[in-house]
Scaffold this motif. Structure first.
Motif, PDB file in Angstrom:
ATOM      1  N   ASN A   1     -55.304 -30.962 -40.584  1.00 23.23           N
ATOM      2  CA  ASN A   1     -55.179 -30.900 -42.040  1.00 23.23           C
ATOM      3  C   ASN A   1     -55.693 -32.169 -42.720  1.00 23.23           C
ATOM      4  O   ASN A   1     -56.312 -32.098 -43.780  1.00 23.23           O
ATOM      5  N   ARG A   2     -55.449 -33.310 -42.124  1.00 23.38           N
ATOM      6  CA  ARG A   2     -55.910 -34.566 -42.718  1.00 23.38           C
ATOM      7  C   ARG A   2     -57.446 -34.601 -42.787  1.00 23.38           C
ATOM      8  O   ARG A   2     -58.016 -35.001 -43.792  1.00 23.38           O
ATOM      9  N   CYS A   3     -58.105 -34.174 -41.708  1.00 24.90           N
ATOM     10  CA  CYS A   3     -59.574 -34.130 -41.741  1.00 24.90           C
ATOM     11  C   CYS A   3     -60.062 -33.110 -42.766  1.00 24.90           C
ATOM     12  O   CYS A   3     -60.983 -33.386 -43.544  1.00 24.90           O
ATOM     13  N   LYS A   4     -59.456 -31.929 -42.782  1.00 18.26           N
ATOM     14  CA  LYS A   4     -59.852 -30.879 -43.728  1.00 18.26           C
ATOM     15  C   LYS A   4     -59.728 -31.369 -45.167  1.00 18.26           C
ATOM     16  O   LYS A   4     -60.585 -31.089 -46.007  1.00 18.26           O
ATOM     17  N   ASP A   5     -58.684 -32.139 -45.449  1.00 18.55           N
ATOM     18  CA  ASP A   5     -58.417 -32.602 -46.807  1.00 18.55           C
ATOM     19  C   ASP A   5     -59.094 -33.928 -47.151  1.00 18.55           C
ATOM     20  O   ASP A   5     -59.022 -34.369 -48.299  1.00 18.55           O
ATOM     21  N   LEU A   6     -59.748 -34.564 -46.183  1.00 21.35           N
ATOM     22  CA  LEU A   6     -60.383 -35.853 -46.425  1.00 21.35           C
ATOM     23  C   LEU A   6     -61.512 -35.680 -47.444  1.00 21.35           C
ATOM     24  O   LEU A   6     -62.431 -34.891 -47.238  1.00 21.35           O
ATOM     25  N   ALA A   7     -61.434 -36.410 -48.543  1.00 23.44           N
ATOM     26  CA  ALA A   7     -62.405 -36.268 -49.630  1.00 23.44           C
ATOM     27  C   ALA A   7     -63.475 -37.356 -49.608  1.00 23.44           C
ATOM     28  O   ALA A   7     -64.371 -37.351 -50.440  1.00 23.44           O
ATOM     29  N   ASP A   8     -63.407 -38.272 -48.646  1.00 21.38           N
ATOM     30  CA  ASP A   8     -64.378 -39.367 -48.584  1.00 21.38           C
ATOM     31  C   ASP A   8     -65.808 -38.848 -48.638  1.00 21.38           C
ATOM     32  O   ASP A   8     -66.174 -37.917 -47.910  1.00 21.38           O
ATOM     33  N   ASP A   9     -66.596 -39.453 -49.505  1.00 23.18           N
ATOM     34  CA  ASP A   9     -68.031 -39.179 -49.567  1.00 23.18           C
ATOM     35  C   ASP A   9     -68.344 -37.693 -49.725  1.00 23.18           C
ATOM     36  O   ASP A   9     -69.266 -37.168 -49.103  1.00 23.18           O
ATOM     37  N   GLY A  10     -67.539 -36.981 -50.509  1.00 24.40           N
ATOM     38  CA  GLY A  10     -67.813 -35.580 -50.799  1.00 24.40           C
ATOM     39  C   GLY A  10     -67.081 -34.557 -49.957  1.00 24.40           C
ATOM     40  O   GLY A  10     -67.243 -33.357 -50.133  1.00 24.40           O
ATOM     41  N   GLY A  11     -66.261 -34.997 -49.001  1.00 22.55           N
ATOM     42  CA  GLY A  11     -65.474 -34.066 -48.192  1.00 22.55           C
ATOM     43  C   GLY A  11     -66.297 -33.372 -47.117  1.00 22.55           C
ATOM     44  O   GLY A  11     -67.361 -33.834 -46.725  1.00 22.55           O
ATOM     45  N   GLY A  12     -65.765 -32.261 -46.610  1.00 21.00           N
ATOM     46  CA  GLY A  12     -66.429 -31.499 -45.550  1.00 21.00           C
ATOM     47  C   GLY A  12     -66.093 -31.979 -44.147  1.00 21.00           C
ATOM     48  O   GLY A  12     -66.774 -31.624 -43.190  1.00 21.00           O
ATOM     49  N   TRP A  13     -65.029 -32.766 -43.986  1.00 15.59           N
ATOM     50  CA  TRP A  13     -64.668 -33.350 -42.689  1.00 15.59           C
ATOM     51  C   TRP A  13     -63.822 -32.378 -41.874  1.00 15.59           C
ATOM     52  O   TRP A  13     -63.163 -31.486 -42.408  1.00 15.59           O
ATOM     53  N   ARG A  14     -63.820 -32.584 -40.549  1.00 15.54           N
ATOM     54  CA  ARG A  14     -63.012 -31.783 -39.618  1.00 15.54           C
ATOM     55  C   ARG A  14     -62.814 -32.588 -38.341  1.00 15.54           C
ATOM     56  O   ARG A  14     -63.471 -33.605 -38.128  1.00 15.54           O
ATOM     57  N   LEU A  15     -61.914 -32.089 -37.482  1.00 19.26           N
ATOM     58  CA  LEU A  15     -61.785 -32.686 -36.157  1.00 19.26           C
ATOM     59  C   LEU A  15     -62.955 -32.210 -35.289  1.00 19.26           C
ATOM     60  O   LEU A  15     -63.446 -31.101 -35.471  1.00 19.26           O
ATOM     61  N   PRO A  16     -63.383 -33.022 -34.347  1.00 27.22           N
ATOM     62  CA  PRO A  16     -64.428 -32.557 -33.432  1.00 27.22           C
ATOM     63  C   PRO A  16     -63.868 -31.505 -32.477  1.00 27.22           C
ATOM     64  O   PRO A  16     -62.686 -31.515 -32.163  1.00 27.22           O
ATOM     65  N   THR A  17     -64.735 -30.615 -32.021  1.00 25.30           N
ATOM     66  CA  THR A  17     -64.346 -29.705 -30.956  1.00 25.30           C
ATOM     67  C   THR A  17     -64.270 -30.532 -29.672  1.00 25.30           C
ATOM     68  O   THR A  17     -64.694 -31.691 -29.637  1.00 25.30           O
ATOM     69  N   HIS A  18     -63.773 -29.930 -28.614  1.00 24.34           N
ATOM     70  CA  HIS A  18     -63.667 -30.667 -27.357  1.00 24.34           C
ATOM     71  C   HIS A  18     -65.039 -31.126 -26.866  1.00 24.34           C
ATOM     72  O   HIS A  18     -65.219 -32.270 -26.453  1.00 24.34           O
ATOM     73  N   LYS A  19     -66.045 -30.249 -26.901  1.00 25.10           N
ATOM     74  CA  LYS A  19     -67.382 -30.634 -26.450  1.00 25.10           C
ATOM     75  C   LYS A  19     -67.941 -31.772 -27.294  1.00 25.10           C
ATOM     76  O   LYS A  19     -68.610 -32.665 -26.781  1.00 25.10           O
TER      77      LYS A  19
END
Length: 173
Positions: free
Chosen positions: A93-111
């Motif tokens: 949720n923190r990555c999803k809600d991160l608004a830095d530099d326009g947003g669009g952030w997520r956690l990396p997949t395992h690979k």
């Protein structure tokens, strides 16, 4: 045991191509991984999950926690310069809600996290600091693969409810 063997095999495959298949780039002060030379996708990855700290969630491309989401790395992604500690669900949720530099952030997949692990020396040379790990791909429901990027570098299963794990967000470019 089977999962550990699978993780080791994936690490060996990615390691064998680390010298030429991926690039660490610095673009406008942002640290970017170009993974277009390995099996990749240009379909943006999910940023959310219907999984929880105790269940995996739906196994489809709309769920960052799914095996389907982890099939290929995104072809080019930026790494957040900051890291944080959280439970797995809070990190998603923190990555999803991160608004830095326009947003669009997520956690990396395992690979993607394994790729970051492999490229960690180059990422440090490019200016990334504060080693951090953690993946968006859920393991068996209560644990998830967790990749650390410290001097020792490890891949382990971590409890999703543990609050002391470090995470770093990425963004598909």
């Amino acid at each position: 045991m089977r999962n550990i063997k699978k993780l080791c095999m994936m690490l060996v495959c990615l390691t064998a191509t680390a010298g030429y298949a991926q690039q660490v780039l610095v673009e406008n002060g942002k640290i970017v991984i170009d993974a277009s030379a390995i099996p990749n996708t240009q379909v943006k990855k999910a940023r959310t999950t219907d999984g929880t700290n105790t269940k995996r969630g739906t196994n489809d491309a709309t769920n960052i926690s799914s095996v389907v989401s982890d099939e290929k790395v995104y072809y080019k992604f930026e790494l957040s310069p900051t890291r944080f500690t959280a439970t797995w669900q809070d990190a998603v949720n923190r990555c999803k809600d991160l608004a830095d530099d326009g947003g669009g952030w997520r956690l990396p997949t395992h690979k993607e996290a394994v790729l970051i692990y492999i490229l960690w020396p180059e990422l440090r040379k490019a200016g990334l600091t504060n080693a951090a790990g953690g993946t968006g791909t859920g393991g068996d429901g209560t644990t998830c693969p967790y990749v650390t990027y410290d001097g020792n570098g490890t891949i382990k299963m971590a409890g999703k409810s543990e609050s002391g794990n470090f995470y770093r967000c990425i963004r598909d470019l």
